[in-house]
Design a protein around this motif. Structure first.
Motif, PDB file in Angstrom:
ATOM      1  N   GLY A 113     -28.689   6.167 -38.925  1.00  0.00           N
ATOM      2  CA  GLY A 113     -29.655   5.380 -37.865  1.00  0.00           C
ATOM      3  C   GLY A 113     -28.548   4.519 -37.623  1.00  0.00           C
ATOM      4  O   GLY A 113     -27.705   3.818 -38.147  1.00  0.00           O
ATOM      5  N   LEU A 114     -28.952   4.217 -36.145  1.00  0.00           N
ATOM      6  CA  LEU A 114     -28.265   3.193 -35.825  1.00  0.00           C
ATOM      7  C   LEU A 114     -28.918   2.404 -34.278  1.00  0.00           C
ATOM      8  O   LEU A 114     -29.664   3.010 -34.364  1.00  0.00           O
ATOM      9  CB  LEU A 114     -26.734   3.632 -34.420  1.00  0.00           C
ATOM     10  N   TYR A 115     -29.230   1.029 -33.805  1.00  0.00           N
ATOM     11  CA  TYR A 115     -29.604   0.988 -32.801  1.00  0.00           C
ATOM     12  C   TYR A 115     -29.351   1.243 -31.715  1.00  0.00           C
ATOM     13  O   TYR A 115     -28.694   1.849 -31.264  1.00  0.00           O
ATOM     14  CB  TYR A 115     -29.034  -0.925 -32.297  1.00  0.00           C
ATOM     15  N   ASN A 116     -30.959   1.370 -30.902  1.00  0.00           N
ATOM     16  CA  ASN A 116     -30.861   2.600 -29.987  1.00  0.00           C
ATOM     17  C   ASN A 116     -30.223   2.131 -28.406  1.00  0.00           C
ATOM     18  O   ASN A 116     -29.697   3.604 -28.181  1.00  0.00           O
ATOM     19  CB  ASN A 116     -33.175   2.052 -29.207  1.00  0.00           C
ATOM     20  N   GLU A 117     -29.825   1.019 -28.834  1.00  0.00           N
ATOM     21  CA  GLU A 117     -28.645   0.738 -27.443  1.00  0.00           C
ATOM     22  C   GLU A 117     -27.397   1.585 -27.754  1.00  0.00           C
ATOM     23  O   GLU A 117     -26.796   2.276 -27.097  1.00  0.00           O
ATOM     24  CB  GLU A 117     -28.313  -1.104 -26.835  1.00  0.00           C
ATOM     25  N   LYS A 118     -27.102   0.793 -29.413  1.00  0.00           N
ATOM     26  CA  LYS A 118     -25.650   2.016 -29.568  1.00  0.00           C
ATOM     27  C   LYS A 118     -25.518   3.995 -29.486  1.00  0.00           C
ATOM     28  O   LYS A 118     -24.716   4.297 -29.286  1.00  0.00           O
ATOM     29  CB  LYS A 118     -25.180   1.016 -31.071  1.00  0.00           C
ATOM     30  N   ILE A 119     -26.814   3.862 -30.421  1.00  0.00           N
ATOM     31  CA  ILE A 119     -27.265   5.473 -30.566  1.00  0.00           C
ATOM     32  C   ILE A 119     -26.961   6.277 -28.680  1.00  0.00           C
ATOM     33  O   ILE A 119     -26.291   6.973 -28.697  1.00  0.00           O
ATOM     34  CB  ILE A 119     -28.270   6.363 -31.033  1.00  0.00           C
ATOM     35  N   ALA A 120     -27.571   4.962 -27.997  1.00  0.00           N
ATOM     36  CA  ALA A 120     -27.675   5.927 -26.097  1.00  0.00           C
ATOM     37  C   ALA A 120     -25.899   5.559 -26.233  1.00  0.00           C
ATOM     38  O   ALA A 120     -25.311   6.730 -25.268  1.00  0.00           O
ATOM     39  CB  ALA A 120     -28.346   5.057 -25.721  1.00  0.00           C
ATOM     40  N   GLU A 121     -25.263   4.603 -26.186  1.00  0.00           N
ATOM     41  CA  GLU A 121     -24.085   4.446 -26.038  1.00  0.00           C
ATOM     42  C   GLU A 121     -22.993   5.972 -27.284  1.00  0.00           C
ATOM     43  O   GLU A 121     -22.383   6.344 -25.740  1.00  0.00           O
ATOM     44  CB  GLU A 121     -23.269   3.036 -26.115  1.00  0.00           C
ATOM     45  N   LEU A 122     -22.811   6.267 -27.790  1.00  0.00           N
ATOM     46  CA  LEU A 122     -22.677   7.364 -28.876  1.00  0.00           C
ATOM     47  C   LEU A 122     -23.213   8.599 -28.112  1.00  0.00           C
ATOM     48  O   LEU A 122     -22.425   9.116 -27.742  1.00  0.00           O
ATOM     49  CB  LEU A 122     -23.292   7.204 -30.204  1.00  0.00           C
ATOM     50  N   PHE A 123     -24.682   8.280 -27.911  1.00  0.00           N
ATOM     51  CA  PHE A 123     -24.985   9.492 -27.384  1.00  0.00           C
ATOM     52  C   PHE A 123     -24.075  10.442 -25.656  1.00  0.00           C
ATOM     53  O   PHE A 123     -23.745  11.444 -25.028  1.00  0.00           O
ATOM     54  CB  PHE A 123     -26.444   9.398 -26.826  1.00  0.00           C
ATOM     55  N   SER A 124     -24.181   9.603 -25.136  1.00  0.00           N
ATOM     56  CA  SER A 124     -23.190   9.335 -24.069  1.00  0.00           C
ATOM     57  C   SER A 124     -21.304  10.083 -23.885  1.00  0.00           C
ATOM     58  O   SER A 124     -21.698  11.239 -22.831  1.00  0.00           O
ATOM     59  CB  SER A 124     -23.313   8.307 -23.143  1.00  0.00           C
ATOM     60  N   ILE A 125     -21.372   9.707 -24.810  1.00  0.00           N
ATOM     61  CA  ILE A 125     -19.925   9.974 -25.025  1.00  0.00           C
ATOM     62  C   ILE A 125     -19.495  11.415 -26.289  1.00  0.00           C
ATOM     63  O   ILE A 125     -18.533  11.715 -26.285  1.00  0.00           O
ATOM     64  CB  ILE A 125     -19.175   9.033 -25.429  1.00  0.00           C
ATOM     65  N   THR A 126     -20.539  11.530 -27.144  1.00  0.00           N
ATOM     66  CA  THR A 126     -20.539  12.663 -27.908  1.00  0.00           C
ATOM     67  C   THR A 126     -20.059  13.667 -27.583  1.00  0.00           C
ATOM     68  O   THR A 126     -21.617  14.279 -27.544  1.00  0.00           O
ATOM     69  CB  THR A 126     -20.627  11.838 -29.040  1.00  0.00           C
TER      70      THR A 126
END
Length: 188
Positions: free
Chosen positions: A166-179
């Motif tokens: 699990g990640l903070y919501n703002e961090k998963i959004a960032e990772l999601f956008s580049i992965t």
């Protein structure tokens, strides 16, 4: 000069500190320790220790230091994210996998084992504020294992999940956008 309680205390403190200061000045310098952790206590990772190539992108999720390491396809973008990890070693799956699907606003269906451990869990939860998968989810090719966000920020940095990272919501959004889908993943 008038002797007061304050001047007596200052003089006593200076007298006691002088031998320590003199010893420190004459002491040989200490060798710098080998640094294997940064200020956040994340263990350094190198993608070469886990994969032969970067592929379309690479993720290493370190359950010991509770950090997710990301590298893009050419290695020019390296990021580290704090994570939550599984509550117990029995819930922790380790090894190689990959991202097979991504979803904004994921729904959640607890597994039978989760419901057996906690019968109060709902059979299904729609996307939204109470959903434990947060705002974004990246599904692995291991059934029921994900990298996802969380609305409960107290979980990050702790053993708190039923197997997922699990990640903070703002961090998963960032990772999601580049992965990209197809990103190789290793859980260690």
């Amino acid at each position: 000069m008038k002797l007061t309680r304050r001047t007596a205390l200052i003089g006593a403190a200076a007298t006691l500190a002088t031998p320590g200061l003199l010893h420190a000045q004459n002491a040989a310098p200490l060798a710098a320790p080998l640094v294997t952790r940064n200020t956040s206590s994340f263990t350094k990772q190198s993608w070469q220790d886990h994969f032969s190539t970067l592929g379309v992108a690479t993720i290493v999720a370190d359950t010991q230091s509770r950090a997710l390491h990301y590298w893009n396809a050419d290695g020019t973008d390296y990021r580290v994210y704090p994570t939550s990890v599984p509550k117990t070693d029995e819930l922790t799956r380790r090894g190689y996998t990959k991202i097979v699907r991504k979803k904004v606003g994921p729904t959640w269906t607890p597994t039978a084992n989760m419901r057996a451990r906690d019968p109060s869990l709902p059979a299904f939860m729609p996307a939204g504020e109470g959903n434990p998968l947060g705002t974004h989810a990246m599904y692995l090719d291991w059934s029921a294992y994900l990298i996802h966000g969380t609305h409960d920020t107290r979980k990050i940095g702790r053993r708190s999940s039923s197997g997922c990272i699990g990640l903070y919501n703002e961090k998963i959004a960032e990772l999601f956008s580049i992965t990209p889908v197809g990103t190789q993943v290793r859980l260690v």
